[in-house]
Design a protein around this motif. Structure first.
Motif, PDB file in Angstrom:
ATOM      1  N   TRP A   1      -0.616 -14.867  -1.673  1.00 51.18           N
ATOM      2  CA  TRP A   1       0.468 -15.322  -0.800  1.00 51.18           C
ATOM      3  C   TRP A   1       0.822 -16.759  -1.147  1.00 51.18           C
ATOM      4  O   TRP A   1      -0.018 -17.502  -1.657  1.00 51.18           O
ATOM      5  CB  TRP A   1       0.065 -15.238   0.680  1.00 51.18           C
ATOM      6  CG  TRP A   1      -0.512 -13.908   1.059  1.00 51.18           C
ATOM      7  CD1 TRP A   1       0.136 -12.714   1.120  1.00 51.18           C
ATOM      8  CD2 TRP A   1      -1.873 -13.638   1.381  1.00 51.18           C
ATOM      9  NE1 TRP A   1      -0.730 -11.718   1.470  1.00 51.18           N
ATOM     10  CE2 TRP A   1      -1.971 -12.248   1.647  1.00 51.18           C
ATOM     11  CE3 TRP A   1      -3.020 -14.409   1.489  1.00 51.18           C
ATOM     12  CZ2 TRP A   1      -3.162 -11.626   2.004  1.00 51.18           C
ATOM     13  CZ3 TRP A   1      -4.211 -13.804   1.841  1.00 51.18           C
ATOM     14  CH2 TRP A   1      -4.269 -12.435   2.100  1.00 51.18           C
TER      15      TRP A   1
ATOM     16  N   ASP B   1      -2.632  -4.822   1.365  1.00 49.04           N
ATOM     17  CA  ASP B   1      -1.273  -5.056   0.874  1.00 49.04           C
ATOM     18  C   ASP B   1      -0.527  -6.177   1.595  1.00 49.04           C
ATOM     19  O   ASP B   1       0.614  -6.462   1.254  1.00 49.04           O
ATOM     20  CB  ASP B   1      -0.447  -3.773   0.964  1.00 49.04           C
ATOM     21  CG  ASP B   1      -0.219  -3.337   2.414  1.00 49.04           C
ATOM     22  OD1 ASP B   1      -1.030  -3.735   3.283  1.00 49.04           O
ATOM     23  OD2 ASP B   1       0.754  -2.610   2.665  1.00 49.04           O
ATOM     24  N   ARG B   2      -1.173  -6.836   2.603  1.00 50.54           N
ATOM     25  CA  ARG B   2      -0.424  -7.820   3.391  1.00 50.54           C
ATOM     26  C   ARG B   2      -1.365  -8.646   4.270  1.00 50.54           C
ATOM     27  O   ARG B   2      -2.551  -8.301   4.422  1.00 50.54           O
ATOM     28  CB  ARG B   2       0.578  -7.121   4.308  1.00 50.54           C
ATOM     29  CG  ARG B   2      -0.058  -6.278   5.410  1.00 50.54           C
ATOM     30  CD  ARG B   2       0.941  -5.375   6.095  1.00 50.54           C
ATOM     31  NE  ARG B   2       0.387  -4.691   7.261  1.00 50.54           N
ATOM     32  CZ  ARG B   2      -0.359  -3.592   7.204  1.00 50.54           C
ATOM     33  NH1 ARG B   2      -0.654  -3.046   6.026  1.00 50.54           N
ATOM     34  NH2 ARG B   2      -0.821  -3.038   8.323  1.00 50.54           N
TER      35      ARG B   2
ATOM     36  N   GLU C   1      -1.085 -10.236   8.300  1.00 46.63           N
ATOM     37  CA  GLU C   1      -0.306 -10.232   9.534  1.00 46.63           C
ATOM     38  C   GLU C   1      -0.802 -11.365  10.428  1.00 46.63           C
ATOM     39  O   GLU C   1      -2.008 -11.498  10.656  1.00 46.63           O
ATOM     40  CB  GLU C   1      -0.427  -8.897  10.271  1.00 46.63           C
ATOM     41  CG  GLU C   1       0.206  -7.732   9.531  1.00 46.63           C
ATOM     42  CD  GLU C   1       0.242  -6.461  10.369  1.00 46.63           C
ATOM     43  OE1 GLU C   1      -0.159  -6.525  11.556  1.00 46.63           O
ATOM     44  OE2 GLU C   1       0.661  -5.418   9.847  1.00 46.63           O
TER      45      GLU C   1
ATOM     46  N   TYR D   1       9.725 -16.402   1.793  1.00 46.40           N
ATOM     47  CA  TYR D   1       9.792 -15.071   2.376  1.00 46.40           C
ATOM     48  C   TYR D   1      11.089 -14.893   3.170  1.00 46.40           C
ATOM     49  O   TYR D   1      11.701 -15.854   3.615  1.00 46.40           O
ATOM     50  CB  TYR D   1       8.579 -14.825   3.272  1.00 46.40           C
ATOM     51  CG  TYR D   1       7.269 -14.887   2.521  1.00 46.40           C
ATOM     52  CD1 TYR D   1       6.845 -13.820   1.742  1.00 46.40           C
ATOM     53  CD2 TYR D   1       6.454 -16.024   2.579  1.00 46.40           C
ATOM     54  CE1 TYR D   1       5.649 -13.878   1.035  1.00 46.40           C
ATOM     55  CE2 TYR D   1       5.251 -16.086   1.877  1.00 46.40           C
ATOM     56  CZ  TYR D   1       4.855 -15.014   1.110  1.00 46.40           C
ATOM     57  OH  TYR D   1       3.682 -15.075   0.419  1.00 46.40           O
TER      58      TYR D   1
ATOM     59  N   CYS E   1      10.359 -10.641   7.378  1.00 43.78           N
ATOM     60  CA  CYS E   1       8.914 -10.812   7.568  1.00 43.78           C
ATOM     61  C   CYS E   1       8.556 -11.052   9.028  1.00 43.78           C
ATOM     62  O   CYS E   1       7.382 -11.008   9.391  1.00 43.78           O
ATOM     63  CB  CYS E   1       8.401 -11.987   6.732  1.00 43.78           C
ATOM     64  SG  CYS E   1       8.460 -11.727   4.971  1.00 43.78           S
TER      65      CYS E   1
ATOM     66  N   PRO F   1       3.655  -9.883   2.400  1.00 43.23           N
ATOM     67  CA  PRO F   1       3.064  -8.928   1.457  1.00 43.23           C
ATOM     68  C   PRO F   1       2.170  -9.610   0.438  1.00 43.23           C
ATOM     69  O   PRO F   1       2.350 -10.781   0.104  1.00 43.23           O
ATOM     70  CB  PRO F   1       4.296  -8.317   0.787  1.00 43.23           C
ATOM     71  CG  PRO F   1       5.295  -9.425   0.803  1.00 43.23           C
ATOM     72  CD  PRO F   1       5.082 -10.136   2.113  1.00 43.23           C
ATOM     73  N   ASN F   2       1.223  -8.869  -0.067  1.00 43.77           N
ATOM     74  CA  ASN F   2       0.348  -9.322  -1.132  1.00 43.77           C
ATOM     75  C   ASN F   2       1.110  -9.229  -2.448  1.00 43.77           C
ATOM     76  O   ASN F   2       1.498  -8.146  -2.868  1.00 43.77           O
ATOM     77  CB  ASN F   2      -0.908  -8.430  -1.163  1.00 43.77           C
ATOM     78  CG  ASN F   2      -1.891  -8.831  -2.245  1.00 43.77           C
ATOM     79  OD1 ASN F   2      -1.559  -9.602  -3.134  1.00 43.77           O
ATOM     80  ND2 ASN F   2      -3.095  -8.304  -2.180  1.00 43.77           N
TER      81      ASN F   2
ATOM     82  N   VAL G   1       8.617  -6.027   2.168  1.00 40.02           N
ATOM     83  CA  VAL G   1       8.421  -6.453   3.552  1.00 40.02           C
ATOM     84  C   VAL G   1       9.334  -5.670   4.480  1.00 40.02           C
ATOM     85  O   VAL G   1       8.952  -5.291   5.582  1.00 40.02           O
ATOM     86  CB  VAL G   1       8.688  -7.969   3.691  1.00 40.02           C
ATOM     87  CG1 VAL G   1       8.607  -8.390   5.141  1.00 40.02           C
ATOM     88  CG2 VAL G   1       7.675  -8.742   2.872  1.00 40.02           C
TER      89      VAL G   1
ATOM     90  N   GLN H   1       7.678  -2.451   5.313  1.00 39.83           N
ATOM     91  CA  GLN H   1       6.515  -2.622   6.182  1.00 39.83           C
ATOM     92  C   GLN H   1       6.918  -2.964   7.605  1.00 39.83           C
ATOM     93  O   GLN H   1       6.437  -2.379   8.572  1.00 39.83           O
ATOM     94  CB  GLN H   1       5.613  -3.742   5.626  1.00 39.83           C
ATOM     95  CG  GLN H   1       4.958  -3.396   4.302  1.00 39.83           C
ATOM     96  CD  GLN H   1       4.213  -4.590   3.736  1.00 39.83           C
ATOM     97  OE1 GLN H   1       4.344  -5.705   4.221  1.00 39.83           O
ATOM     98  NE2 GLN H   1       3.422  -4.361   2.701  1.00 39.83           N
TER      99      GLN H   1
END
Length: 468
Positions: free
Chosen positions: A253, A284-285, A287, A339, A343, A356-357, A375, A378
């Motif tokens: 990130w 994968d992310r 939060e 981002y 997001c 996101p990763n 994103v 997701q």
């Protein structure tokens, strides 16, 4: 650039310049604003001769002459324009309106609000109305259940910045109520408390397989913040790829954006709900979730533009002192440099940021467009899980201002009450749809349209369906 509703120019600071009046007007204005010293009314840069002395005078006058306390709601920064030094006073919209000049009290002589390009006196009825709505459950007004608090950790952090605390630090930093008891801010800053901030790590893409559950807290929230930042920085690993010409290093990130997001979540969390911010790592992310939706004085568009209305002005002031935040309103714009707006997920009670990763993206192309697409999917899936199929159907079909009958016909619904109860009212409650005549909800001319949030959500839904 000329003066606007959010910009005021002053050639210089002297005894005739009504600094307090201008600051009060921006504190009472829903969007806040900036006052520039060293620029004349025509917009010409003339500069400030003694920057340090003028900045100190500005800070002292705002601190000493405005009530309720504006500490944590303003910033004084040095800038350069046209090769000259100027001063910018950034003022956020306050939550304890009406603010007023201490000398004149809560009267029309002391209360002002920004109207157009001027600071205008408020009427007594406006003052009374704002006072009746004043926030009374801020953490600065809540008495701590413990009064045996110590602040050695906080003192160490201040001393590390060359700002040793004197005997009146608790009062000066807003750690006490008006009656002199420690408040909830003091409780959060104390060496010992019951606040626990969790950083959870999961294997996979959901919350089924928890592999780490780290707790940082039971100490000064400043110390907990630094521990969370250190943990996430440790998890933010770097992967290297060797090409024929270069070695390309990619972190999971963006470090600057994640730091801003972590601090924003902690500083602006609604602690009156007794829910701390939460940080969760997936394959994968990441939060980041904070309690409390947008402040009442901000909408989503203003939030993304960097307008500031600090929920916890005392925390903001301390974090600024310790250089954990740069200046008011800088956090979100910094995040948006990397981002996209997708997001961010807003609900009535929470704000969640989902990043996101980057390792999961195609090695051939890690452009911002791909980040946004990932994103989008997701975030859309998360939001959609909280929204009914009826609301989704209504949002998808809207494209202009439409009457209730038109919308109902487009959905092939005969039952008017069912349409209102299952489709229209929930969509309005979610903030996706608004009335064109909100003051007359039963008007025969009433129409409905998508809000900014609704348009963005519609776009997300359509993109998601196009990707399937």
């Amino acid at each position: 650039m000329s003066e606007t509703s959010r910009i005021e120019y002053k050639r210089e600071l002297n005894d005739k310049v009504e600094l307090e009046k201008e600051v009060v007007a921006f504190l009472n204005y829903k969007e806040g604003g900036s006052i520039y010293f060293g620029i004349d009314k025509s917009g010409k840069t003339v500069g400030v001769s003694d920057i340090d002395e003028t900045m100190l005078t500005i800070k002292n006058r705002i601190k000493d002459n405005i009530l309720p306390s504006a500490m944590g709601l303003f910033d004084v920064v040095e800038e350069r324009r046209d090769g000259l030094e100027i001063i910018r006073v950034i003022v956020a919209s306050g939550s304890e309106k009406p603010y007023y000049h201490k000398k004149y009290g809560m009267t029309p002589r002391g209360c002002f609000i920004r109207i157009g390009t001027a600071a205008e006196q408020m009427t007594q009825s406006m003052i009374d109305s704002l006072f009746s709505k004043r926030t009374r459950n801020s953490i600065g007004k809540i008495r701590s259940n413990r009064q045996d608090l110590t602040f050695e950790q906080l003192k160490i952090y201040y001393e590390g910045k060359g700002l040793p605390l004197n005997s009146k630090f608790a009062s000066n930093l807003g750690l006490q109520t008006e009656q002199g008891a420690y408040n909830y801010v003091g409780y959060l800053m104390a060496d010992n408390n019951a606040l626990s901030v969790k950083v959870a790590k999961y294997k996979g893409l959901n919350r089924i397989h928890l592999i780490e559950n780290n707790e940082y807290g039971y100490c000064s929230i400043v110390k907990a913040t630094k521990q969370v930042l250190d943990k996430i920085d440790l998890e933010n690993r770097t992967r290297s790829r060797i090409t024929s010409k270069d070695r390309i290093d990619t972190r999971m990130w963006n470090a600057i954006a994640i730091r801003e997001a972590v601090i924003n979540a902690i500083v602006h969390n609604d602690y009156t709900r007794e829910v701390p911010p939460k940080f969760e790592l997936f394959d994968d992310r990441i939060e980041i979730t904070s309690a409390g939706g947008l402040p009442e004085s901000l909408n989503e568009e203003e939030f993304f533009m960097g307008y500031s209305a600090p929920r916890n002005q005392e925390l903001m002031r301390i974090y600024k002192d310790l250089e954990l935040v740069e200046h008011l309103g800088s956090g979100v714009p910094r995040i948006l440099e990397t981002y996209s707006k997708e997001c961010f997920v807003f609900t009535e009670n929470f704000i969640r940021m989902v990043f996101p990763n980057a390792w999961n993206l195609n090695e051939e192309d890690k452009s911002n467009k791909q980040v946004t697409q990932q994103v989008t999917q997701q975030v859309t899936q998360q939001v959609t899980q909280q929204v009914t199929n009826e609301v989704i159907a209504l949002v998808l079909l809207m494209n202009q201002e439409q009457k209730r009958e038109e919308l109902q016909n487009l959905l092939a619904l005969k039952d008017r009450e069912n349409f209102r109860r299952s489709y229209l009212q929930p969509a309005i409650k979610e903030g996706f749809i608004e009335m064109t005549i909100p003051d007359k909800p039963n008007s025969r001319m009433q129409k409905y349209r998508l809000t900014t949030k609704g348009r963005e959500y519609q776009e997300l839904l359509r993109k998601e369906r196009g990707n399937k």
